[in-house]
Design an enzyme around this catalytic site. Structure first.
Site, mmCIF file in Angstrom:
data_model
loop_
_atom_site.group_PDB
_atom_site.id
_atom_site.type_symbol
_atom_site.label_atom_id
_atom_site.label_comp_id
_atom_site.label_asym_id
_atom_site.label_seq_id
_atom_site.Cartn_x
_atom_site.Cartn_y
_atom_site.Cartn_z
ATOM 1 N N ASN A 145 0.799 -1.242 0.000
ATOM 2 C CA ASN A 145 0.000 0.000 0.000
ATOM 3 C C ASN A 145 0.825 1.284 0.000
ATOM 4 O O ASN A 145 0.377 2.302 -0.515
ATOM 5 C CB ASN A 145 -1.054 -0.020 1.118
ATOM 6 C CG ASN A 145 -0.460 -0.129 2.492
ATOM 7 O OD1 ASN A 145 0.721 -0.425 2.643
ATOM 8 N ND2 ASN A 145 -1.269 0.089 3.500
ATOM 9 N N GLY A 222 2.385 -5.486 7.581
ATOM 10 C CA GLY A 222 1.361 -6.209 6.835
ATOM 11 C C GLY A 222 0.202 -6.539 7.748
ATOM 12 O O GLY A 222 -0.008 -5.881 8.778
ATOM 13 N N GLU A 244 4.427 -4.088 12.374
ATOM 14 C CA GLU A 244 3.503 -2.983 12.082
ATOM 15 C C GLU A 244 2.318 -3.629 11.390
ATOM 16 O O GLU A 244 2.375 -3.941 10.206
ATOM 17 C CB GLU A 244 4.178 -1.945 11.166
ATOM 18 C CG GLU A 244 5.358 -1.227 11.795
ATOM 19 C CD GLU A 244 4.951 -0.242 12.882
ATOM 20 O OE1 GLU A 244 3.749 0.053 13.031
ATOM 21 O OE2 GLU A 244 5.848 0.239 13.603
ATOM 22 N N CYS A 278 -3.308 1.303 6.884
ATOM 23 C CA CYS A 278 -3.521 0.758 8.222
ATOM 24 C C CYS A 278 -4.081 1.841 9.139
ATOM 25 O O CYS A 278 -4.742 1.540 10.129
ATOM 26 C CB CYS A 278 -2.216 0.227 8.783
ATOM 27 S SG CYS A 278 -0.894 1.441 8.654
ATOM 28 N N GLU A 375 -10.699 -4.683 9.088
ATOM 29 C CA GLU A 375 -10.218 -3.563 8.275
ATOM 30 C C GLU A 375 -11.023 -3.516 6.977
ATOM 31 O O GLU A 375 -11.127 -4.530 6.282
ATOM 32 C CB GLU A 375 -8.752 -3.792 7.896
ATOM 33 C CG GLU A 375 -7.790 -3.554 9.007
ATOM 34 C CD GLU A 375 -6.348 -3.598 8.481
ATOM 35 O OE1 GLU A 375 -5.891 -4.697 8.144
ATOM 36 O OE2 GLU A 375 -5.709 -2.540 8.429
HETATM 37 P P1 NAP Z 1 -0.071 -9.143 3.982
HETATM 38 O O1 NAP Z 1 -0.915 -10.009 3.163
HETATM 39 O O2 NAP Z 1 0.075 -9.455 5.418
HETATM 40 O O3 NAP Z 1 1.358 -9.113 3.267
HETATM 41 C C1 NAP Z 1 2.391 -8.256 3.674
HETATM 42 C C2 NAP Z 1 3.704 -8.785 3.159
HETATM 43 O O4 NAP Z 1 3.994 -10.016 3.802
HETATM 44 C C3 NAP Z 1 3.736 -9.078 1.662
HETATM 45 O O5 NAP Z 1 5.010 -8.787 1.170
HETATM 46 C C4 NAP Z 1 3.446 -10.573 1.634
HETATM 47 O O6 NAP Z 1 3.837 -11.213 0.463
HETATM 48 C C5 NAP Z 1 4.248 -11.020 2.825
HETATM 49 N N1 NAP Z 1 3.856 -12.315 3.389
HETATM 50 C C6 NAP Z 1 2.630 -12.874 3.457
HETATM 51 N N2 NAP Z 1 2.700 -14.073 4.072
HETATM 52 C C7 NAP Z 1 3.992 -14.267 4.410
HETATM 53 C C8 NAP Z 1 4.708 -15.302 5.075
HETATM 54 N N3 NAP Z 1 4.093 -16.391 5.525
HETATM 55 N N4 NAP Z 1 6.040 -15.181 5.242
HETATM 56 C C9 NAP Z 1 6.668 -14.090 4.798
HETATM 57 N N5 NAP Z 1 6.060 -13.066 4.152
HETATM 58 C C10 NAP Z 1 4.737 -13.153 3.979
HETATM 59 O O7 NAP Z 1 -0.568 -7.624 3.927
HETATM 60 P P2 NAP Z 1 -0.914 -6.747 2.650
HETATM 61 O O8 NAP Z 1 -2.236 -7.150 2.131
HETATM 62 O O9 NAP Z 1 0.238 -6.699 1.704
HETATM 63 O O10 NAP Z 1 -0.993 -5.290 3.329
HETATM 64 C C11 NAP Z 1 -2.117 -4.842 3.958
HETATM 65 C C12 NAP Z 1 -2.000 -4.990 5.457
HETATM 66 O O11 NAP Z 1 -0.851 -4.301 5.923
HETATM 67 C C13 NAP Z 1 -3.152 -4.375 6.205
HETATM 68 O O12 NAP Z 1 -3.542 -5.211 7.249
HETATM 69 C C14 NAP Z 1 -2.572 -3.077 6.753
HETATM 70 O O13 NAP Z 1 -3.240 -2.577 7.872
HETATM 71 C C15 NAP Z 1 -1.184 -3.483 7.038
HETATM 72 N N6 NAP Z 1 -0.292 -2.311 7.110
HETATM 73 C C16 NAP Z 1 0.163 -1.920 8.325
HETATM 74 C C17 NAP Z 1 0.972 -0.798 8.445
HETATM 75 C C18 NAP Z 1 1.488 -0.353 9.777
HETATM 76 O O14 NAP Z 1 2.423 0.440 9.798
HETATM 77 N N7 NAP Z 1 0.936 -0.806 10.897
HETATM 78 C C19 NAP Z 1 1.332 -0.085 7.306
HETATM 79 C C20 NAP Z 1 0.852 -0.520 6.067
HETATM 80 C C21 NAP Z 1 0.039 -1.644 5.991
HETATM 81 P P3 NAP Z 1 2.678 -11.988 -0.382
HETATM 82 O O15 NAP Z 1 1.703 -10.945 -0.787
HETATM 83 O O16 NAP Z 1 3.404 -12.628 -1.519
HETATM 84 O O17 NAP Z 1 2.050 -12.999 0.516
#
Ligand code: NAP
Length: 471
Positions: A145, A222, A244, A278, A375
């Site tokens: 994002n 994530g 995060e 997020c 979310e």
């Molecule tokens: P996500 O599905 O959790 O994925 C985040 C990252 O983790 C991606 O690069 C993903 O790659 C990787 N990943 C997934 N499963 C993994 C595993 N088992 N081992 C290692 N890496 C893995 O999240 P997203 O959909 O990309 O992002 C949205 C989420 O991020 C929302 O929940 C949002 O609130 C959160 N976020 C939080 C913050 C903060 O600062 N608190 C900031 C931005 C976003 P793949 O897609 O290939 O699985």
């Protein structure tokens, strides 16, 4: 990908496609790293670790400063690439470049100030020297994002602290990360200090790195669901996790609020990044006394937004990231409507190419609705009414998340008292944005562990060492 200072393909020559979410068109193919590629990146960051840890902090600071200058100079190139692969309107991409670059500047300034101290033991028998040292090679995992800012927020702090790293970007948005790695290289990044591995097999590539023992720290941004599994994977080798994770931000409008200002704030807190943040205002909790005015103004503003390709200068709302994101929005809206919410505007995906969802306002969303607990991650504003401040605070805290809360009140003292009762890592008072490189960003409860940014952010990458000296 960047491994050991060289641009390489995957060892098995596999690639995957990166597409424009507004059109579905192919933008580029990038390497689809295998487990062996991941281990090569780990090898490289391990080899580079001692040299980088020993590098004068000035050298580390100046690398980051040069990278900051370069990102700012190439602002438009970065912004267009972010829009192309992630979808947000160009004005928002430019804002992300400014925000993302700021971490490079901030940590170039923090790099030379690692704190330590000298103490005398209370019994006078010894001297206690406390210093900070880099934790060692890190694994950094980022979401799609904010493809630049989520990378700079981690990389700048890690490199400033003297850590080397393997960075794995999200597969939807690897191009911005690769461009950023190129900028760092041109700025003089030594081989192995940062490796970037792109892959469709995140668990397959990252799992062995966490199990290896040489990675000493994981910093993940994530979803909470993935964060939980990664925390568990940190257990066997006692890898330090920084998390995060997701948010479910309440946006509270008290009866004494300046309603126009609150609506302006809600537009930003809800619609920044098309709601795919997020920090997005997930639950608009509005006092009954101002609810009609607030809902009417917000609905008018949301209805007037122009939806379109992020590169179109008129566009204020781009596509959501993919079909799965669009389908989730539809499910959440339908669920809320079935439970009694009323659609003020929008409510469905738009016909045609790309994954566009109409800016939506729902009123009367009951706390039982799924979108009150999950979310939303899209351009859907959900309004719930309250009658007294205690009810608002208890609704706001009724979530497993604790990232950020927003509140609007003309009475600053009241606002501060409420802030003290909110179980969130960050509180915005009459403001709609908390993100700031100089501030400790992060959540409590299931929104995360640790902080990024501010003076505090570098500590996640530093261990303490205490030397006991005989007096
Ligand atoms: P996500 O599905 O959790 O994925 C985040 C990252 O983790 C991606 O690069 C993903 O790659 C990787 N990943 C997934 N499963 C993994 C595993 N088992 N081992 C290692 N890496 C893995 O999240 P997203 O959909 O990309 O992002 C949205 C989420 O991020 C929302 O929940 C949002 O609130 C959160 N976020 C939080 C913050 C903060 O600062 N608190 C900031 C931005 C976003 P793949 O897609 O290939 O699985």
């Amino acid at each position: 990908m960047l491994i050991d200072g060289r641009w390489v393909t995957a060892e098995n020559e596999k690639t995957f496609e990166v597409a424009d979410p507004a059109t579905g068109k192919l933008l580029a193919r990038v390497p689809d790293a295998s487990v062996r590629d991941g281990l090569a990146a780990l090898e490289s960051s391990t080899r580079a670790a001692a040299g980088w840890a020993a590098a004068p902090t000035r050298q580390r600071a100046e690398l980051l400063r040069r990278a900051f200058e370069a990102v700012v100079t190439r602002r438009e190139e970065f912004a267009r690439l972010i829009t192309a692969e992630m979808g947000k309107p160009l004005t928002e991409s430019r804002a992300e470049v400014d925000y993302g670059a700021e971490f490079l500047r901030w940590y170039s300034e923090e790099a030379a100030r690692p704190a330590g101290d000298y103490r005398i033991a209370p019994d006078g028998a010894s001297r206690l020297l406390v210093s900070r040292r880099p934790v060692g090679p890190c694994l950094l995992i980022t979401p799609w994002n904010f493809p630049l800012a989520m990378a700079t927020r981690k990389v700048a702090a890690a490199l400033a602290a003297g850590c080397t790293a393997v960075l794995k970007p999200a597969p939807q948005t690897p191009l911005t990360t690769l461009l950023f790695a190129g900028v760092l290289q041109e700025a003089g990044l030594p081989a192995g200090v940062l490796n970037v591995v792109t892959t469709l097999d995140a668990p397959g590539v990252c799992g062995p790195l966490l199990a290896d023992g040489r990675i000493r720290k994981l910093s993940f941004t994530g979803s909470t669901a993935v964060g939980r599994t990664l925390i568990a994977q940190c257990g066997p080798k006692v890898v330090r996790p920084s998390m995060e994770l997701g948010g479910n931000a309440p946006f509270i409008v008290f009866g004494d609020a300046d309603v126009e200002r609150a609506v302006d704030g809600a537009m930003t807190a809800k619609m920044r990044n098309m709601g795919e943040a997020c920090t997005a205002a997930n639950r608009l909790l509005v006092h009954r006394g101002v609810a009609n005015e607030f809902s009417a103004l917000l609905t008018e503003r949301m209805t007037s937004l122009t939806v379109g390709h992020g590169l179109d200068p008129q566009s204020q709302v781009g596509p959501v990231i993919d079909q799965a994101g669009c389908d989730k929005l539809e499910r959440l809206v339908n669920d809320a409507v079935e439970r009694g919410a009323v659609i003020g505007t929008g409510g469905a995906a738009l016909e045609g190419a790309g994954t566009f969802f109409a800016p939506t306002v729902l009123t009367g969303v009951p706390p039982e609705a799924r979108m009150f607990k999950e979310e939303i991650f899209g351009p859907v504003a959900a309004i719930t009414l309250f009658d007294d401040p205690d009810e608002a605070i208890s609704l706001a805290n009724d979530t497993e998340y604790g990232l950020v809360a927003y509140l609007y009140s003309r009475d600053l003292e009241h606002g501060l008292r409420v802030a003290e009762r909110l179980d969130f890592g960050m509180v915005a008072l009459n403001r709609a944005i908390v993100s700031n490189a100089a501030a400790p960003f992060g959540g409590v409860k299931q929104s995360g562990l640790g902080r990024e940014g501010g003076r505090e952010g570098i500590n996640d990458y530093l261990d303490l060492q205490y030397v006991s000296l005989d007096s």
